[in-house]
Design an enzyme around this catalytic site. Structure first.
Site, PDB file in Angstrom:
ATOM      1  N   ASP A  65     -16.538   7.601 -48.532  1.00  0.00           N
ATOM      2  CA  ASP A  65     -16.969   6.212 -48.605  1.00  0.00           C
ATOM      3  C   ASP A  65     -17.413   5.857 -50.024  1.00  0.00           C
ATOM      4  O   ASP A  65     -17.194   4.741 -50.493  1.00  0.00           O
ATOM      5  CB  ASP A  65     -18.120   5.980 -47.616  1.00  0.00           C
ATOM      6  CG  ASP A  65     -18.659   4.569 -47.677  1.00  0.00           C
ATOM      7  OD1 ASP A  65     -17.912   3.647 -47.290  1.00  0.00           O
ATOM      8  OD2 ASP A  65     -19.801   4.375 -48.124  1.00  0.00           O
ATOM      9  N   ASN A 104     -26.635   0.208 -51.801  1.00  0.00           N
ATOM     10  CA  ASN A 104     -26.126  -0.238 -53.097  1.00  0.00           C
ATOM     11  C   ASN A 104     -27.173  -1.139 -53.781  1.00  0.00           C
ATOM     12  O   ASN A 104     -28.236  -1.384 -53.218  1.00  0.00           O
ATOM     13  CB  ASN A 104     -24.771  -0.948 -52.931  1.00  0.00           C
ATOM     14  CG  ASN A 104     -24.873  -2.209 -52.103  1.00  0.00           C
ATOM     15  OD1 ASN A 104     -25.945  -2.796 -51.963  1.00  0.00           O
ATOM     16  ND2 ASN A 104     -23.763  -2.629 -51.540  1.00  0.00           N
TER      17      ASN A 104
END
Lengths: 325, 325, 325
Positions: free
Chosen positions: B198, B9
């Site tokens: 996810d 991320n």
């Protein structure tokens, strides 16, 4: 889905090509689903055309792209799909319309890829919707024919070009078509082609102005010829026009079915991309003027200027209309 | 392999989904190898179930993931694999256990994908090992049956939801299954599905708390139905429960075999993911409470609370046990 | 890891470039780990050179690649790594040596990328090992200097070339360097560059003989210049020599630091790749002879013939030696 570093340039702006690829995937899914909604021969929807698209605001790494698609018209053999892309900053909750696109698909038989099947008609809530759709259908059909004739041009390499000439920034890229690039029919997804076209156009734009650049709009793209798995495709781009703050780049896609195929190299797609140059604060920067040398280059510059002025006039008319409402 | 920017991320933490994908690939290799270790019909191991997995410490871009796998039990038709992931900072040499996972695979015949083959038995060093494995096998078998019944739920879109309600953060993602997503049998790798799950769960969590979030754990996932190449899969997630510092998200995977298949859309997988919110220094942050509105939402919240308290109790029991030793 | 459709050509043979990329990643991990094994300034190992590599047997989709790496020599500022790749068919259990490669890495400071740090010495079990390593070190150092001088050549475009001439098959590819292509230092991984080089060389070979082709070997590659994130790299390939059953292709990599950089375009890498053409049964096919036209092309053909005969002689000597043992 969440925008990743690989989807963006080094300034963090998502490539126009990434967005075009998502739009096309959404369009292909909804139109394939629609074309198979009635009993009959199974088919896969193939992209035939994308209407002119404006990129209204840049998307950034870490934002979520929300893509929604809707079928807006069906002719006997084609489907019109409207796709909207919203960018959402999931940290602030802010949402922005990134772009709206209109795509045309044609159902090809899964068993015989050269056979175009019939499209189940959709229901319109008002008669007007159907009439307007039909008008759009006729217009794009005419435009498709015209570009087919224009499509013969070739980009010749130039040795030791001067800065800001056409030859200085022109670029080309080759790509070997792999399985991930292809639909169930074994042909390249239109979205994959558009992503590569945007990549070449972006390199042309960056070579010309040597700053951070983003896609501002893409003119209508017609997919005249399918491209098969195993082909090598050559994507070439050259600058055709510059205004004070924008650059127009023409991109050609040629397919080379060089293994086990009797066919010669052919032109599969061509299109115009418009780019702007952005400062670190995201403001548009002035662009160096394109230096035209040959008669052809001067002619193409004038044609590009025509497209630029036409688009500008259209946009002003729309804004006036919007202001009056 | 080295963790890249695309695996993580924007805060640089590797996605739980990337780790789940690596774990599943390791498990698929070792169990396919084992199932083909004796002469007989060739087979490919398909993922049937992943036991509950805790993410013990976040992995970062630039670190190396070391994945090791071992077969710990075999029943007549299934293989239990234990996979450990260590993260290694190759600059400092520091190694940390990222997670341990237990996966169950079933060998499917390469010639006839609907035929489950027999698994060659492994040798146990102690009789206890076999007994404990058998106990785990029976337990998971029971649990698989239960989730199969629960699987009918659907996520409906909600218009103009209030912040922190279930509808506010619920999200869905559509993916067209391509050749790189699939095994030799033409079915989606379990790891690919888990990575997409996810991704959706992460978007739900980020929408709810608008901070940097990381996967803390994944409840047992059962793969009831295979997903074929060419399907469109829809992955939907909704928040079910929040504690002071964690969020539980339920994720559904539905497959739509929309071309050339008489079959209707079906539920392929469902699972619960738990996320925590991290400050810039990597400390867990408080999470806004989930606002439940309908009876169903309230019921699911209570069920989530039950799972949360059960897990907490189990962990405390383990810690006490460890302290006494 | 398991080889996927995306790693291979349409005949199912894994691209040489995919294997080179895995080799380099393994080498980068082991040498970075070694260079940071003692207290001191942290460093990242950068690829300086890959020795000549033969591809001994083709790897296929669905096989598992086992990569193992070992440090075999250290000089004051460089590390020699030996990497072996085994392909394993997990259905039959058959394992084959795919290739062995020798790579040289140099540790660059994480804080100051222009500073080369010292390498902790390894322990040799026998004095001979150190002496042989030193000999290899001196040889490669000499060879690096030589290629640096040769590196100025440029591939000029040719219009309407005849089949089987050099101009007919020559190809080039541009690539915008993204974050996933780069190390922690922000420079392109050597393995990424080699994968792109193999892609271009493969297209040149396929254009020449229009059949299924596979990488047979890669001559030593020297990485003289680093390539930074955000650069555009142009990879160009031209055929230099054909024997009855092989083709030699020279590949150049030029980097264009076109955004925010005062630097001109420069040659970063060059190398020779050898390809063979395979029938559907995997047997080598005859290759059409390369037609040389200019004096330069004839000279390069003779040089290529020299390399070809030298390699052939070396291999025969090795086989005789092996037979005598």
């Amino acid at each position: 889905r969440i925008m990743r570093p690989d989807d963006a340039n080094i300034a963090g702006n998502v490539h126009g090509g990434t967005i075009l690829k998502m739009i096309e995937e959404a369009g292909a899914i909804i139109s394939t689903r629609h074309c198979n909604s009635q009993a009959g021969e199974p088919s896969v929807a193939a992209l035939a055309r994308v209407e002119r698209t404006d990129f209204l605001s840049p998307m950034c790494i870490g934002e979520v792209a929300n893509v929604s698609a809707e079928i807006t018209y069906t002719s006997r053999h084609s489907v019109e799909v409207q796709v909207n892309v919203m960018s959402e900053n999931i940290l602030t909750g802010a949402k922005k319309l990134t772009n709206k696109a209109t795509l045309w698909y044609v159902p090809l038989s899964l068993k015989n890829v050269n056979k175009v099947l019939e499209v189940p008609p959709i229901q319109y809530t008002r008669k007007e919707q159907e009439d307007e759709g039909k008008k759009r259908y006729e217009e794009q059909k005419l435009d498709r024919l015209e570009t087919k004739q224009r499509n013969g041009d070739v980009i010749f390499p130039i040795i030791n070009p001067e800065p800001h000439t056409v030859g200085y920034s022109q670029s080309s890229l080759i790509h070997l078509v792999g399985p991930s690039d292809c639909t169930l029919l074994g042909f390249v997804h239109g979205g994959v082609t558009m992503k590569l076209m945007d990549e070449v156009a972006g390199i042309v734009a960056a070579r010309h102005c040597k700053t951070n650049i983003v896609t501002a709009s893409v003119d209508a793209i017609n997919f005249h010829e399918k491209i098969k798995k195993g082909c090598v495709i050559t994507i070439s781009g050259r600058m055709t026009f510059t205004s004070n703050k924008s650059m127009e780049i023409e991109v050609f896609v040629d397919a080379d079915p060089f293994v086990d195929e009797p066919r010669e190299r052919y032109r599969a797609v061509s299109a115009f991309f418009t780019y702007v140059s952005l400062s670190k604060e995201g403001k548009p920067l002035p662009v160096p003027q394109l230096l035209t040398e040959t008669e052809d280059e001067k002619r193409r510059f004038e044609e590009g200027k025509g497209r630029y002025l036409q688009t500008k006039a259209k946009r002003q008319a729309q804004m006036q209309q919007a202001a009056q409402q």
